[in-house]
Design a protein around this motif. Structure first.
Motif, PDB file in Angstrom:
ATOM      1  N   THR A   1      10.562  10.743   2.602  1.00 16.64           N
ATOM      2  CA  THR A   1      11.231  12.110   2.102  1.00 16.64           C
ATOM      3  C   THR A   1      11.881  11.574   0.859  1.00 16.64           C
ATOM      4  N   PRO A   2      12.415  12.977   0.611  1.00 15.31           N
ATOM      5  CA  PRO A   2      14.017  12.214  -0.457  1.00 15.31           C
ATOM      6  C   PRO A   2      14.930  11.356   0.206  1.00 15.31           C
ATOM      7  N   ASP A   3      15.429  12.232   1.564  1.00 13.60           N
ATOM      8  CA  ASP A   3      16.233  11.735   2.213  1.00 13.60           C
ATOM      9  C   ASP A   3      16.090  10.518   2.498  1.00 13.60           C
ATOM     10  N   GLU A   4      15.429   9.656   3.324  1.00  9.26           N
ATOM     11  CA  GLU A   4      14.455   8.163   3.587  1.00  9.26           C
ATOM     12  C   GLU A   4      14.559   7.556   2.211  1.00  9.26           C
ATOM     13  N   VAL A   5      14.259   8.472   0.855  1.00  7.01           N
ATOM     14  CA  VAL A   5      14.534   7.699  -0.131  1.00  7.01           C
ATOM     15  C   VAL A   5      15.949   6.816  -0.400  1.00  7.01           C
ATOM     16  N   ARG A   6      17.006   8.261  -0.291  1.00  6.77           N
ATOM     17  CA  ARG A   6      18.438   7.607  -1.009  1.00  6.77           C
ATOM     18  C   ARG A   6      18.979   6.830   0.030  1.00  6.77           C
ATOM     19  N   VAL A   7      18.552   6.547   1.796  1.00  9.60           N
ATOM     20  CA  VAL A   7      19.070   6.101   2.642  1.00  9.60           C
ATOM     21  C   VAL A   7      18.543   4.814   2.001  1.00  9.60           C
ATOM     22  N   ARG A   8      17.151   4.695   1.741  1.00  9.32           N
ATOM     23  CA  ARG A   8      16.476   3.015   1.429  1.00  9.32           C
ATOM     24  C   ARG A   8      17.279   2.030   0.502  1.00  9.32           C
ATOM     25  N   VAL A   9      17.180   3.180  -0.272  1.00  9.24           N
ATOM     26  CA  VAL A   9      17.826   2.332  -2.324  1.00  9.24           C
ATOM     27  C   VAL A   9      19.748   2.354  -1.666  1.00  9.24           C
ATOM     28  N   ARG A  10      20.033   3.461  -0.883  1.00  9.39           N
ATOM     29  CA  ARG A  10      21.654   3.113  -0.637  1.00  9.39           C
ATOM     30  C   ARG A  10      21.839   1.628   0.182  1.00  9.39           C
ATOM     31  N   GLU A  11      20.812   0.997   1.086  1.00 10.99           N
ATOM     32  CA  GLU A  11      21.461  -0.033   1.654  1.00 10.99           C
ATOM     33  C   GLU A  11      20.355  -0.889   0.724  1.00 10.99           C
ATOM     34  N   GLN A  12      19.630  -1.186  -0.109  1.00  8.92           N
ATOM     35  CA  GLN A  12      20.030  -1.951  -1.096  1.00  8.92           C
ATOM     36  C   GLN A  12      20.807  -2.706  -2.455  1.00  8.92           C
ATOM     37  N   LEU A  13      21.427  -1.572  -2.978  1.00  8.39           N
ATOM     38  CA  LEU A  13      22.291  -1.445  -3.521  1.00  8.39           C
ATOM     39  C   LEU A  13      23.666  -1.599  -1.847  1.00  8.39           C
ATOM     40  N   MET A  14      23.996  -1.282  -1.741  1.00 10.70           N
ATOM     41  CA  MET A  14      24.844  -2.058  -0.008  1.00 10.70           C
ATOM     42  C   MET A  14      24.600  -3.072   0.155  1.00 10.70           C
ATOM     43  N   GLN A  15      23.994  -4.670  -0.014  1.00 11.87           N
ATOM     44  CA  GLN A  15      23.349  -5.247  -0.363  1.00 11.87           C
ATOM     45  C   GLN A  15      23.404  -6.439  -1.678  1.00 11.87           C
ATOM     46  N   GLY A  16      23.522  -5.742  -3.026  1.00 15.97           N
ATOM     47  CA  GLY A  16      23.850  -6.371  -4.037  1.00 15.97           C
ATOM     48  C   GLY A  16      22.807  -6.018  -4.395  1.00 15.97           C
ATOM     49  N   ALA A  17      22.181  -5.534  -4.957  1.00 11.41           N
ATOM     50  CA  ALA A  17      20.798  -4.879  -5.218  1.00 11.41           C
ATOM     51  C   ALA A  17      20.838  -4.394  -6.739  1.00 11.41           C
ATOM     52  N   SER A  18      20.877  -5.098  -8.334  1.00 11.75           N
ATOM     53  CA  SER A  18      21.418  -5.181  -9.097  1.00 11.75           C
ATOM     54  C   SER A  18      20.326  -3.870  -9.889  1.00 11.75           C
ATOM     55  N   GLN A  19      18.694  -3.458  -9.203  1.00 11.85           N
ATOM     56  CA  GLN A  19      18.116  -2.477  -9.831  1.00 11.85           C
ATOM     57  C   GLN A  19      17.625  -2.139  -8.451  1.00 11.85           C
ATOM     58  N   ILE A  20      16.631  -1.064  -8.580  1.00 15.96           N
ATOM     59  CA  ILE A  20      15.524  -0.391  -7.618  1.00 15.96           C
ATOM     60  C   ILE A  20      14.270  -0.914  -8.207  1.00 15.96           C
ATOM     61  N   LYS A  21      13.143  -0.764  -6.841  1.00 20.17           N
ATOM     62  CA  LYS A  21      11.625  -1.098  -7.169  1.00 20.17           C
ATOM     63  C   LYS A  21      11.487   0.140  -6.339  1.00 20.17           C
ATOM     64  N   LEU A  22      10.745   0.826  -6.573  1.00 19.54           N
ATOM     65  CA  LEU A  22       9.562   1.500  -5.694  1.00 19.54           C
ATOM     66  C   LEU A  22       8.029   1.030  -6.035  1.00 19.54           C
ATOM     67  N   THR A  23       7.525   1.915  -5.393  1.00 18.33           N
ATOM     68  CA  THR A  23       5.716   1.492  -5.147  1.00 18.33           C
ATOM     69  C   THR A  23       5.496   2.875  -6.025  1.00 18.33           C
ATOM     70  N   ALA A  24       5.428   3.064  -6.984  1.00 15.56           N
ATOM     71  CA  ALA A  24       4.959   4.487  -7.014  1.00 15.56           C
ATOM     72  C   ALA A  24       3.703   4.669  -7.456  1.00 15.56           C
ATOM     73  N   GLY A  25       2.535   3.886  -7.401  1.00 15.81           N
ATOM     74  CA  GLY A  25       0.823   4.443  -7.444  1.00 15.81           C
ATOM     75  C   GLY A  25       0.807   3.229  -6.697  1.00 15.81           C
ATOM     76  N   GLY A  26      -0.816   3.399  -6.213  1.00 11.92           N
ATOM     77  CA  GLY A  26      -1.753   2.309  -5.625  1.00 11.92           C
ATOM     78  C   GLY A  26      -1.367   0.993  -6.228  1.00 11.92           C
ATOM     79  N   GLY A  27      -1.363  -0.362  -5.141  1.00  8.40           N
ATOM     80  CA  GLY A  27      -1.409  -1.245  -5.272  1.00  8.40           C
ATOM     81  C   GLY A  27      -3.110  -2.664  -5.083  1.00  8.40           C
ATOM     82  N   VAL A  28      -2.739  -4.127  -5.621  1.00  6.16           N
ATOM     83  CA  VAL A  28      -3.640  -4.771  -5.326  1.00  6.16           C
ATOM     84  C   VAL A  28      -3.231  -5.508  -3.488  1.00  6.16           C
ATOM     85  N   SER A  29      -2.321  -5.462  -3.272  1.00  8.08           N
ATOM     86  CA  SER A  29      -2.768  -6.404  -2.548  1.00  8.08           C
ATOM     87  C   SER A  29      -2.334  -5.562  -0.397  1.00  8.08           C
ATOM     88  N   SER A  30      -1.949  -4.726  -1.261  1.00 13.58           N
ATOM     89  CA  SER A  30      -2.136  -4.681  -0.270  1.00 13.58           C
ATOM     90  C   SER A  30      -3.175  -3.399   1.059  1.00 13.58           C
TER      91      SER A  30
END
Length: 456
Positions: free
Chosen positions: A207-236
Motif C-alpha cells: 500500500t502507499p502507506d507501507e511504501v512510505r514506511v519501508r522507504v523511511r526505514e532505509q533512509l533512517m539507516q543511511g540510504a543515499s537513494q531508494i530502489k523499488l521494483t516497478a516491473g517483473g524480473g528475471v531471478s524472482s
C-alpha cells in the motif's frame, strides 16, 4: 523489524585484521610500508574523465584524500611523499559501477531463498576487496543490506569501494525481489516479516502507506537513494517479465518520501509500461530498460530521465538452471539490449554504466570485461567517461544524502583522489580495462594506495 546490525559489525571487525586508521601499501614483492601523507605522480598521461583524449607530460600531487595539484610543470615533492614515475602511462579516475549488489554477487541463487546473514556478509566483505582491486573505487548498491559493510570500509576496517547504498530492495507481494514461499502466505499487512525481510535485503510493501514506511526505514539507516521494483524480473520466482507491480500511487509515495529527504528513487523496470508508469510518478532513474520501445525512449528524453542500463553477458544466465523460467527470462532481456542501447544513443539519454552481476563470483572477476564490452555501441573515450564522470553525475542526485560529498570520477584539483595508473592508454585501447590484474599498476582510493606494482 528484527535487525542483525550488531552481529554483522562484529563479523566485519573480526575480519579486519588491519589498522582501523590506515592501510599499508603493497609493493611488487608483497612487502608493506607505511602509507605516505602525500603521493606525487610524475610524467603521466591523464584521462581526466571528461575530455575525449588523454593529455601527456603531467604531474599530479595527492595530499590527504584529495588531488591538490595537476600541472604540466614540475611539482616539488613534499617531504616524505611517495613519488611514482608514471613513465608516460595513463592516470585516470577510479571506475564507478552504478548497478551493483554487494550482498548478492558471490552466493548462489539457491542460498538466497533462506539466507544466512553472517555468511552473506563475509562473502560480501571478500568481494568488496576484489571489487576495489579491479579498479572500481565506487559502487552504487541498488539492493541489499550493505550498511554495515559500508561502515567497515569507510572506517578502513576492511578494504573496498565507496558504497552509495539503497538498502533493502522494495517490492510488492509476487513482485521482483519477493523470494517467499507459498507457506509464507497469506501476508498480513503490518504483520511479522519473513526471514528474507529480516535480513534487510528485501522489503515487501503493498500500500502507499507501507511504501512510505519501508522507504523511511532505509533512509533512517543511511540510504543515499531508494530502489523499488516497478516491473517483473528475471531471478524472482513469482514475477513474470511483462507485469507492472507498484501502482502509480505507491510509486508516488516512495518518490515523496525520498524527496522529503532530498534524494531520489530508482526503479527496476524492463517494459514500456513499467518505465512509463514510474516516470509519471516522479522516478528519476530507470534501472535496465532493456525492453523499452521508441515511444518510451522519447518520453524519457523529454523528462530528462536517467537510464542505468547494463551490457549483460550471456553467461549471466548460467546462474539459473538450464531450461528454467528464470533462464528463459534472462535471455529475453539480454536480447533486448541492442535495441535499448540504440535508442539511448538516438535520443541522447543520460546513460549510466553498471554490471548487475548476481550469484556468480566467477563473472564478477570479469567486471572490467563487461565494461569493455560497451565497445559494441560506444567508443573507448565514451566508455571511460560513462564509467567515471557520467556515473558520478548520477550519484550526485543524492544531494545531501550523498555519503561522500565532493568530486568523484574526475582527475582535477580538489577532487577525491580515486585514481588508477594504467599500463597503456585505455582511451585508445579500451581492452586494457578488461585485465586489471595486469594493466592496473596503481590503485588509489581516497588518497590511500591499495595496489602498487609499479616497476621500481
Amino acid at each position: 523489524m528484527k535487525r542483525h546490525g550488531t552481529l554483522v559489525s562484529l563479523i566485519l571487525l573480526a575480519i579486519g585484521a588491519v589498522s582501523a586508521t590506515t592501510y599499508a601499501q603493497t609493493d611488487a614483492a608483497g612487502a608493506t610500508e607505511p602509507q605516505p601523507a602525500a603521493t606525487l605522480f610524475r610524467n603521466v598521461r591523464i584521462f581526466d574523465g571528461q575530455n575525449s583524449s588523454s593529455s601527456t607530460g603531467n604531474n599530479v600531487l595527492v595530499r590527504g584524500n584529495l588531488i591538490e595539484r595537476v600541472s604540466t610543470g614540475d611539482i616539488e615533492s613534499p617531504a616524505g611523499a611517495r613519488v611514482i614515475d608514471g613513465g608516460g602511462r595513463t592516470l585516470m579516475p577510479g571506475l564507478i559501477d552504478a548497478h551493483w549488489h554487494a550482498m548478492f554477487v558471490r552466493p548462489n541463487f539457491a542460498s538466497i531463498q533462506n539466507p544466512d546473514v553472517g555468511f552473506l556478509n563475509i562473502l560480501a566483505t571478500a568481494e568488496a576487496h576484489d571489487t576495489l582491486m579491479r579498479g572500481f573505487t565506487t559502487v552504487r548498491d541498488v539492493g541489499g543490506s550493505v550498511f554495515a559493510l559500508k561502515r567497515a570500509i569507510d572506517q578502513k576496517v576492511v578494504p573496498g569501494p565507496r558504497i552509495f547504498p539503497s538498502g533493502a530492495m522494495i517490492s510488492v507481494t509476487s513482485g521482483h525481489g519477493d523470494f517467499r514461499q507459498s507457506v509464507d502466505l497469506p501476508r498480513a499487512i503490518g504483520g511479522t516479516p519473513t526471514h528474507m525481510e529480516q535480513t534487510g535485503n528485501v522489503a515487501i510493501a503493498d500500500t502507499p502507506d507501507e511504501v512510505r514506511v519501508r522507504v523511511r526505514e532505509q533512509l533512517m539507516q543511511g540510504a543515499s537513494q531508494i530502489k523499488l521494483t516497478a516491473g517483473g524480473g528475471v531471478s524472482s520466482p513469482h514475477s513474470p517479465l511483462d507485469v507492472t507491480t507498484f501502482t502509480e500511487a505507491e510509486l508516488r509515495a516512495a518518490v515523496e518520501a525520498a524527496e522529503n529527504w532530498g534524494t531520489y528513487v530508482a526503479v527496476h523496470a524492463y517494459t514500456p509500461q513499467a518505465v512509463q508508469r514510474a516516470i509519471a510518478a516522479g522516478v528519476k532513474c530507470i534501472e535496465h530498460g532493456s525492453l523499452m520501445d521508441e515511444e518510451t525512449a522519447k518520453y524519457m528524453a523529454s523528462r530528462d530521465i536517467w537510464l542505468s542500463i547494463q551490457p549483460f553477458p550471456d553467461e549471466l544466465a548460467n546462474a539459473f538452471p538450464p531450461n528454467s523460467e528464470e533462464r528463459r527470462k534472462a535471455m529475453e532481456v539480454f536480447a533486448g539490449n541492442d535495441n535499448a542501447y540504440a535508442l539511448a544513443r538516438k535520443y541522447k539519454l543520460k546513460t549510466a554504466f553498471g554490471t548487475d552481476v548476481l550469484f556468480s563470483a566467477a563473472l564478477a572477476t570479469r567486471q572490467g570485461q563487461i565494461l569493455a564490452s560497451l565497445s559494441r555501441w560506444y567508443s573507448a573515450p565514451e566508455i571511460l567517461t560513462m564509467a567515471t564522470s557520467t556515473n558520478a553525475e548520477l550519484l550526485s542526485l543524492s544531494g545531501k544524502r550523498n555519503p561522500y560529498p565532493g568530486a568523484l570520477g574526475v582527475v582535477r584539483e580538489g577532487a577525491f583522489a580515486d585514481l588508477i595508473l594504467v599500463d597503456g592508454d585505455p582511451a585508445a585501447d579500451i581492452g586494457l580495462v578488461a585485465n586489471p590484474a595486469k594493466n592496473f599498476l596503481v590503485i588509489m582510493k581516497d588518497g590511500v594506495i591499495y595496489k602498487d606494482v609499479q616497476p621500481q
